[in-house]
Write an enzyme that holds these catalytic residues in place. Structure first.
Site, PDB file in Angstrom:
ATOM      1  N   GLY A  17       0.837  -1.191   0.000  1.00  0.00           N
ATOM      2  CA  GLY A  17       0.000   0.000   0.000  1.00  0.00           C
ATOM      3  C   GLY A  17       0.868   1.235   0.000  1.00  0.00           C
ATOM      4  N   GLY A  18       0.247   2.381   0.285  1.00  0.00           N
ATOM      5  CA  GLY A  18       0.968   3.638   0.223  1.00  0.00           C
ATOM      6  C   GLY A  18       2.071   3.753   1.255  1.00  0.00           C
ATOM      7  N   MET A  19       1.985   2.970   2.342  1.00  0.00           N
ATOM      8  CA  MET A  19       2.979   3.085   3.411  1.00  0.00           C
ATOM      9  C   MET A  19       4.043   1.992   3.375  1.00  0.00           C
ATOM     10  SD  MET A  19       0.780   4.299   6.700  1.00  0.00           S
ATOM     11  CE  MET A  19      -0.249   5.775   6.638  1.00  0.00           C
ATOM     12  N   GLY A  20       3.914   1.026   2.494  1.00  0.00           N
ATOM     13  CA  GLY A  20       4.946   0.005   2.444  1.00  0.00           C
ATOM     14  C   GLY A  20       4.444  -1.335   1.964  1.00  0.00           C
ATOM     15  N   VAL A  22       4.127  -5.651   2.932  1.00  0.00           N
ATOM     16  CA  VAL A  22       4.091  -6.651   3.990  1.00  0.00           C
ATOM     17  C   VAL A  22       4.498  -7.998   3.406  1.00  0.00           C
ATOM     18  CG1 VAL A  22       2.705  -7.806   5.742  1.00  0.00           C
ATOM     19  CG2 VAL A  22       2.249  -5.418   5.178  1.00  0.00           C
ATOM     20  N   LYS A  37       6.642  -5.861   8.004  1.00  0.00           N
ATOM     21  CA  LYS A  37       6.203  -4.678   7.255  1.00  0.00           C
ATOM     22  C   LYS A  37       7.409  -3.810   6.991  1.00  0.00           C
ATOM     23  CE  LYS A  37       2.813  -1.356   6.370  1.00  0.00           C
ATOM     24  NZ  LYS A  37       1.376  -1.337   6.153  1.00  0.00           N
ATOM     25  N   ASP A 133      -5.351   5.510  11.090  1.00  0.00           N
ATOM     26  CA  ASP A 133      -5.498   5.044   9.697  1.00  0.00           C
ATOM     27  C   ASP A 133      -6.401   3.826   9.623  1.00  0.00           C
ATOM     28  OD1 ASP A 133      -5.014   5.184   6.950  1.00  0.00           O
ATOM     29  OD2 ASP A 133      -3.365   3.755   7.075  1.00  0.00           O
TER      30      ASP A 133
END
Length: 415
Positions: A17-20, A22, A37, A133
């Site tokens: 996703g936008g943050m990394g 997994v 993650k 979030d």
């Protein structure tokens, strides 16, 4: 392609996703499968040191969370310029996948999922931690039907303190903005921000889509802050009016106008969620005061329990029930050790008056186990739950049946 991150051998990508990203990974030192993650630091250049410092701070905070609905955090750090978080590997399906495949959910299932999330939020907010979030992709439903809330602390790590550089605003992910409270867009995050996001999720569970979906991130910010929420009835007839009102309350623009707490939301959702275990009281005031406790007002409820226990002529079973509930109020107010000692004292009397197989006795034993977990006495909690699970299994038709077994499995995953 397999690769290593220190002692962790990354074996399979689970999602991104936008943050990394997994990964499923094998922890060579512990001999177990974990989830790793990796935060996506590319593009931060000289700002990475600030991001890393904040990420490690948030990881230390969230690693202290201990709740069956939050995956355990095993490790965190940086390796060759990559920030990583190592967590319990949770089996199951993300809620966004379930919605894609199944569409709107039955009312009781939607309310049950939201109630489980509210329970997690009530615990986290009590520890001073806001998720920031909450969205379907961060909610995992296990094969047993349990709900796990993922990614505590990750959004906070990317959210700057005053005077620091903001890492997320320039390229905020629309999937996150869809569920973001209005005040978060202007840099203010409070526990009620999570309740707004929960309202967006519950809206989607019932309607099949979130309240606002169209346009750019900027337009979504504007809709959350200014436009009225489209009525749920326009998407799906037959939703109970009280549940519609709760969703509308969660989606109030002003945080102060939303429900007072996640604890209150959890209690309100119990009307539509699958039936939970409940103790039947002979005295009507006990049920009324218990509703007060569950609505997020334990201090006021405690006062009323004490007044009730002082009344002459109160039956012995109801007096013991009031003592139990008063102890739970103390626990909700942070006096965990006091509550635990009081419940242990009450249990012997309950067994003498009601008998060991009485549902109230089973409930008190379960509450003792929960408090033991909170005080860090995991071994004692596990031993109690194993014995209690055997006794609950004999209670055919009782909604308590299987309750302790579920908690045991969660504790085993967290170990």
């Amino acid at each position: 392609m397999r690769r290593s991150l220190g002692r962790y051998e990354l074996t399979r990508e689970l999602g991104r996703g936008g943050m990394g990203v997994v990964w499923e990974a094998h922890d060579r030192d512990q001999g177990r499968q974990v989830a790793v993650k990796l935060l996506a630091p590319r593009g931060y250049s000289s700002e990475l040191t600030t991001l890393e410092r904040r990420f490690l701070r948030e990881a230390r905070l969230t690693s202290r969370l201990s709740h069956p609905g939050i995956p355990a955090v095993y490790d965190h750090g940086s390796h060759d310029g990559e920030l990583y978080l190592v967590m319990e590997l949770v089996p199951g399906r993300a809620l966004d996948s379930i919605l894609t495949n199944e569409g709107p959910l039955p009312v009781d299932r939607a309310a049950g999922i939201a109630q489980s999330v509210a329970d997690v939020l009530a615990y986290a907010h009590g520890q001073g931690i806001v998720h920031r979030d909450l969205k379907p992709s961060n909610l995992m439903v296990t094969p047993a039907g349990d709900v796990m809330v993922l990614d505590f602390g990750v959004a906070a790590a990317l959210e700057p303190r005053p005077g620091e550089t903001r890492f997320t605003a320039a390229n905020a992910a629309p999937g996150t903005v869809v569920y973001m409270a209005p005040e978060q867009a202007v840099g203010r995050t409070v526990p009620a921000s999570d309740l707004y996001s929960l309202g967006c999720v519950l809206y989607e569970l019932l309607a099949g889509s979130p309240p606002f979906t169209d346009g750019s991130p900027f337009l979504l910010y504007h809709q959350h802050a200014n436009e009225p929420v489209p009525p749920l009835s326009g998407h799906r007839p037959g939703i109970p009016p009280g549940l519609q009102e709760l969703v509308e309350g969660l989606l109030e623009k002003n945080p102060e106008d939303r429900p007072a707490s996640a604890t209150q939301v959890r209690a309100l959702l119990s009307v539509w969620a699958p039936a939970a275990a409940a103790t039947a009281f002979a005295h009507p005031r006990l049920a009324e005061i218990t509703a007060l406790r569950l609505s997020g007002r334990p201090a006021r409820a405690l006062e009323e329990y004490e007044e009730l226990m002082a009344e002459p002529g109160l039956g012995r079973a109801d007096f013991l029930g009031a003592r139990v509930e008063a102890a739970l109020c103390a626990g909700a107010l942070g006096r965990t050790r006091e509550a635990l000692d009081e419940l242990k004292s009450i249990l012997a009397e309950q067994r003498s008056v009601l008998g060991s197989a009485d549902s109230a006795v089973l409930d008190t034993r379960y509450e003792i186990a929960v408090l033991l977990v909170r005080t860090g006495e995991r071994h004692a909690a596990v031993e109690l739950l194993r014995r209690l699970a055997e006794d609950e299994n004999r209670a055919v038709g009782d909604p308590r049946r299987g309750r302790s077994h579920v908690l045991l499995k969660r504790l085993d995953r967290m170990a």
